[in-house]
Design an enzyme around this catalytic site. Structure first.
Site, PDB file in Angstrom:
ATOM      1  N   GLU A   1      22.636  -5.767  62.648  1.00 31.55           N
ATOM      2  CA  GLU A   1      23.757  -5.868  63.588  1.00 31.55           C
ATOM      3  C   GLU A   1      23.608  -4.880  64.726  1.00 31.55           C
ATOM      4  O   GLU A   1      23.062  -3.793  64.546  1.00 31.55           O
ATOM      5  CB  GLU A   1      25.065  -5.496  62.875  1.00 31.55           C
ATOM      6  CG  GLU A   1      25.317  -6.255  61.609  1.00 31.55           C
ATOM      7  CD  GLU A   1      26.445  -5.627  60.799  1.00 31.55           C
ATOM      8  OE1 GLU A   1      26.847  -6.259  59.815  1.00 31.55           O
ATOM      9  OE2 GLU A   1      26.917  -4.523  61.130  1.00 31.55           O
TER      10      GLU A   1
ATOM     11  N   CYS B   1      25.887   0.342  69.917  1.00 30.92           N
ATOM     12  CA  CYS B   1      25.652   0.869  68.571  1.00 30.92           C
ATOM     13  C   CYS B   1      24.549   0.012  67.959  1.00 30.92           C
ATOM     14  O   CYS B   1      24.677  -1.211  67.885  1.00 30.92           O
ATOM     15  CB  CYS B   1      26.958   0.749  67.784  1.00 30.92           C
ATOM     16  SG  CYS B   1      26.818   1.236  66.068  1.00 30.92           S
TER      17      CYS B   1
ATOM     18  N   CYS C   1      20.338  -0.001  54.075  1.00 34.33           N
ATOM     19  CA  CYS C   1      20.285   1.459  54.059  1.00 34.33           C
ATOM     20  C   CYS C   1      20.124   1.915  52.623  1.00 34.33           C
ATOM     21  O   CYS C   1      20.687   1.318  51.707  1.00 34.33           O
ATOM     22  CB  CYS C   1      21.579   2.034  54.651  1.00 34.33           C
ATOM     23  SG  CYS C   1      21.573   3.838  54.799  1.00 34.33           S
TER      24      CYS C   1
ATOM     25  N   CYS D   1      26.105   5.408  50.352  1.00 32.86           N
ATOM     26  CA  CYS D   1      27.449   5.982  50.477  1.00 32.86           C
ATOM     27  C   CYS D   1      28.470   4.925  50.029  1.00 32.86           C
ATOM     28  O   CYS D   1      28.444   3.794  50.527  1.00 32.86           O
ATOM     29  CB  CYS D   1      27.712   6.415  51.920  1.00 32.86           C
ATOM     30  SG  CYS D   1      26.485   7.611  52.522  1.00 32.86           S
TER      31      CYS D   1
ATOM     32  N   CYS E   1      30.691   2.644  52.481  1.00 36.17           N
ATOM     33  CA  CYS E   1      30.011   1.967  53.593  1.00 36.17           C
ATOM     34  C   CYS E   1      29.440   0.637  53.123  1.00 36.17           C
ATOM     35  O   CYS E   1      28.761   0.566  52.100  1.00 36.17           O
ATOM     36  CB  CYS E   1      28.897   2.874  54.115  1.00 36.17           C
ATOM     37  SG  CYS E   1      27.820   2.085  55.318  1.00 36.17           S
TER      38      CYS E   1
ATOM     39  N   CYS F   1      30.359  -0.525  59.766  1.00 32.81           N
ATOM     40  CA  CYS F   1      28.939  -0.581  59.449  1.00 32.81           C
ATOM     41  C   CYS F   1      28.604  -1.600  58.370  1.00 32.81           C
ATOM     42  O   CYS F   1      29.059  -1.507  57.246  1.00 32.81           O
ATOM     43  CB  CYS F   1      28.527   0.818  58.994  1.00 32.81           C
ATOM     44  SG  CYS F   1      26.792   0.994  58.722  1.00 32.81           S
TER      45      CYS F   1
HETATM   46  N1  SAH Z   1      23.260   6.546  58.293  1.00 32.40           N
HETATM   47  C1  SAH Z   1      23.807   7.211  59.445  1.00 32.40           C
HETATM   48  C2  SAH Z   1      24.281   6.298  60.559  1.00 32.40           C
HETATM   49  C3  SAH Z   1      25.017   5.027  60.233  1.00 32.40           C
HETATM   50  S1  SAH Z   1      26.744   4.979  59.922  1.00 32.40           S
HETATM   51  C4  SAH Z   1      24.925   8.106  59.023  1.00 32.40           C
HETATM   52  O1  SAH Z   1      25.399   8.003  57.899  1.00 32.40           O
HETATM   53  O2  SAH Z   1      25.313   8.975  59.797  1.00 32.40           O
HETATM   54  C5  SAH Z   1      27.630   5.687  61.237  1.00 32.40           C
HETATM   55  C6  SAH Z   1      28.905   6.380  60.754  1.00 32.40           C
HETATM   56  O3  SAH Z   1      29.864   5.428  60.237  1.00 32.40           O
HETATM   57  C7  SAH Z   1      28.634   7.366  59.623  1.00 32.40           C
HETATM   58  O4  SAH Z   1      29.337   8.553  59.862  1.00 32.40           O
HETATM   59  C8  SAH Z   1      29.198   6.624  58.422  1.00 32.40           C
HETATM   60  O5  SAH Z   1      29.499   7.509  57.384  1.00 32.40           O
HETATM   61  C9  SAH Z   1      30.397   5.929  59.017  1.00 32.40           C
HETATM   62  N2  SAH Z   1      30.936   4.831  58.217  1.00 32.40           N
HETATM   63  C10 SAH Z   1      30.270   3.958  57.435  1.00 32.40           C
HETATM   64  N3  SAH Z   1      31.109   3.088  56.852  1.00 32.40           N
HETATM   65  C11 SAH Z   1      32.349   3.413  57.264  1.00 32.40           C
HETATM   66  C12 SAH Z   1      33.652   2.873  56.994  1.00 32.40           C
HETATM   67  N4  SAH Z   1      33.821   1.847  56.179  1.00 32.40           N
HETATM   68  N5  SAH Z   1      34.706   3.457  57.606  1.00 32.40           N
HETATM   69  C13 SAH Z   1      34.523   4.506  58.451  1.00 32.40           C
HETATM   70  N6  SAH Z   1      33.330   5.057  58.733  1.00 32.40           N
HETATM   71  C14 SAH Z   1      32.248   4.520  58.146  1.00 32.40           C
END
Ligand code: SAH
Length: 373
Positions: free
Chosen positions: A109, A122, A129, A133, A136, A365
Site C-alpha cells: 500500500e 506514505c 512486516c 506489533c 498493527c 498500516c
Molecule cells: N515499522 C515502522 C514503520 C511503519 S508503521 C515503525 O514501526 O515505525 C508507522 C507508524 O504507525 C508506527 O509508529 C506504528 O507503530 C504505527 N501504527 C501501526 N498500526 C497502528 C494503528 N493501528 N494505530 C495507530 N498507529 C499505528
C-alpha cells in the site's frame, strides 16, 4: 556475531526476486547496463530523464531514442514493477490510498495526502512486516518479503505522476499545492530491516534530476521500531532525513509486549541511538506513540515519558489508535489524551496529536491489504 548494523531477520525462503529496474541502479551502474545491451552509454541519461524527470515509462514516449532500441531498453531496464489493484479516496479527495500488486502477486500500500501547503506520501518498504506489533494490521500478517529499491521508488514516481496529471485534485484543486515534498516510510514494513534497499531508495529520491527525483532529504522521514545497530549505521550515512521512533511505551515491561523487538533492544538503548542520530543529523527526533485506551495512556506513563525525553531534540507525535479489525484495543478517551498531552508539556516536551487521515478507507498500516486477503 553479525557485523554492526547487519540484521539477522530472516526473509521467507523461496521468495522470488523482483526484476531489475533502472531505479535499482546508481548512475554509473545504469551506464554499464546500457552498454551491456550494446547501446551508447548516454542512453542511460536519456532513460533516467524519462523516468525520474518525466515519469514516462512507456517507451512510445521516448522520441529521442531510436524506435528499434526502445523495446530492448524498456524490457531490460524499465520492466513493469507493479499494477494498481485499486484506489480508495476520502477526506474530500485529499487522501488517496493505493493498493498495489507486485510482480509475484504480493500486495503493498501507499497513501497520498494533500494538505493546503504540501503533499505527503506514505510508502511501504516491505511486503508485510516481521516486527509483529500486536496493534498493527501489517504486523499480524507477517513478512512476505523485502521490496527492491525500485519497488520503493516507483510508489513515489507513480504518486508524482498522478499529481502532475491532475488525478488527485483534492479539495483545494490548486496546482501549487500539488508538489510532493514529504515522504514518510510509515506504510508497510520496517524500513531499517530492509536497510540497503531503503538507503538506495533515499538516494534515488534525493539525487538531483535526472539521476533521481530531486526531493529534499529534509522532507523524508524514516520510521523505525528501534533496530539499534541499524540506527547507528543510518546516522553514518550522513543524511538530513528525519528519524521517527515508534516508542509506544516508556517502560520495557509494556514495550516488550507492544513492540516485541524491545526484548532485544531496550528503551534506553533505542533512545541513546536516537539522540546520537539527532546529534549527527541536526534533526529533531520524532517519537511516535499510539495512544491505546487503558494500555499505555496512563498519566504516570506520560510523566515517565516526559522525564525520558526532556531536554532532548525531540517532538512527540501522539497517534490515536486506529483499531484493527477484531482488536480488543481502542483509542484513548479524550480526557486521557488531554491529560497525556498536558503531562508531556509540563516537562517542556513538544507534542502534537496526529490528525487521523483516511480512517474510513482503512487508513491504518496494512488494513487495505489485510481486507484484500
Ligand atoms: N515499522 C515502522 C514503520 C511503519 S508503521 C515503525 O514501526 O515505525 C508507522 C507508524 O504507525 C508506527 O509508529 C506504528 O507503530 C504505527 N501504527 C501501526 N498500526 C497502528 C494503528 N493501528 N494505530 C495507530 N498507529 C499505528
Amino acid at each position: 556475531m553479525p557485523a554492526p548494523g547487519e540484521l539477522t531477520f530472516a526473509v521467507p525462503r523461496g521468495a522470488k526476486k523482483p526484476p531489475r529496474h533502472l531505479a535499482d541502479l546508481s548512475p554509473a551502474e545504469r551506464r554499464e547496463a546500457v552498454a551491456a545491451l550494446g547501446e551508447k552509454p548516454f542512453r542511460a541519461k536519456q532513460l533516467s530523464q524519462h523516468y525520474f524527470a518525466r515519469f514516462a515509462d512507456d517507451p512510445a514516449a521516448w522520441t529521442d531514442i531510436p524506435a528499434a532500441a526502445r523495446g530492448r531498453l524498456a524490457e531490460d531496464l524499465l520492466p513493469e514493477l507493479m499494477t494498481v489493484v485499486r484506489h480508495a479516496s476520502c477526506d474530500d479527495g485529499d487522501t488517496r490510498k493505493t493498493l498495489w500488486k507486485l510482480f509475484d502477486g504480493t500486495l503493498v500500500e501507499s497513501v497520498l495526502m494533500r494538505y493546503p501547503d504540501r503533499v505527503t506520501m506514505c510508502i511501504s518498504s516491505q511486503a508485510g512486516c516481521g516486527m509483529n506489533c500486536p496493534f498493527c494490521a501489517t504486523g499480524q500478517a507477517g513478512l512476505d518479503r523485502n521490496l527492491s529499491t525500485a519497488e520503493i521508488v516507483h510508489q513515489i514516481v507513480a504518486g508524482m505522476r498522478s499529481l502532475r496529471d491532475g488525478e488527485v485534485p483534492g479539495s483545494a484543486g490548486s496546482a501549487d499545492a500539488a508538489r510532493l515534498s514529504n515522504i514518510v516510510f510509515m506504510g508497510m514494513g520496517e524500513p531499517l530491516a530492509n536497510y540497503k534497499r531503503v538507503v538506495g531508495a533515499i538516494r534515488r529520491l534525493t539525487d538531483p534530476e535526472p539521476d533521481g527525483l530531486g526531493l529534499s532529504q529534509r522532507g523524508i522521514t524514516v520510521s523505525t521500531v528501534g533496530l539499534v545497530p541499524a540506527m547507528y549505521r543510518f546516522a553514518d550515512e550522513g543524511f538530513k532525513c528525519r528519524l521517527a521512533v515508534s516508542l509506544h511505551a516508556p517502560d520495557d515491561e509494556l514495550r516488550d509486549t507492544l513492540v516485541p523487538v524491545n526484548t532485544r533492544w531496550k528503551v534506553r538503548e533505542v533512545l541513546d541511538a536516537a539522540w546520537h542520530y539527532a546529534e549527527v543529523s541536526g534533526r529533531r527526533i520524532s517519537i511516535e506513540y499510539a495512544l491505546i485506551r487503558d494500555v499505555n495512556d496512563q498519566a504516570w506513563r506520560a510523566d515517565r515519558l516526559g522525564r525520558l525525553l526532556k531536554n532532548h531534540r525531540v517532538h512527540v507525535n501522539l497517534i490515536p489508535l486506529n483499531p484493527t479489525p477484531g482488536s480488543k484495543w481502542t483509542a484513548s478517551r479524550p480526557e486521557d489524551e488531554r491529560a497525556f498531552v498536558a503531562a508531556l508539556e509540563a516537562h517542556g516536551v513538544p507534542v502534537t496529536v496526529r490528525d487521523t487521515r483516511g480512517q474510513e478507507i482503512d487508513g491504518a498500516c496494512g488494513q487495505l491489504a489485510a481486507a484484500e486477503r
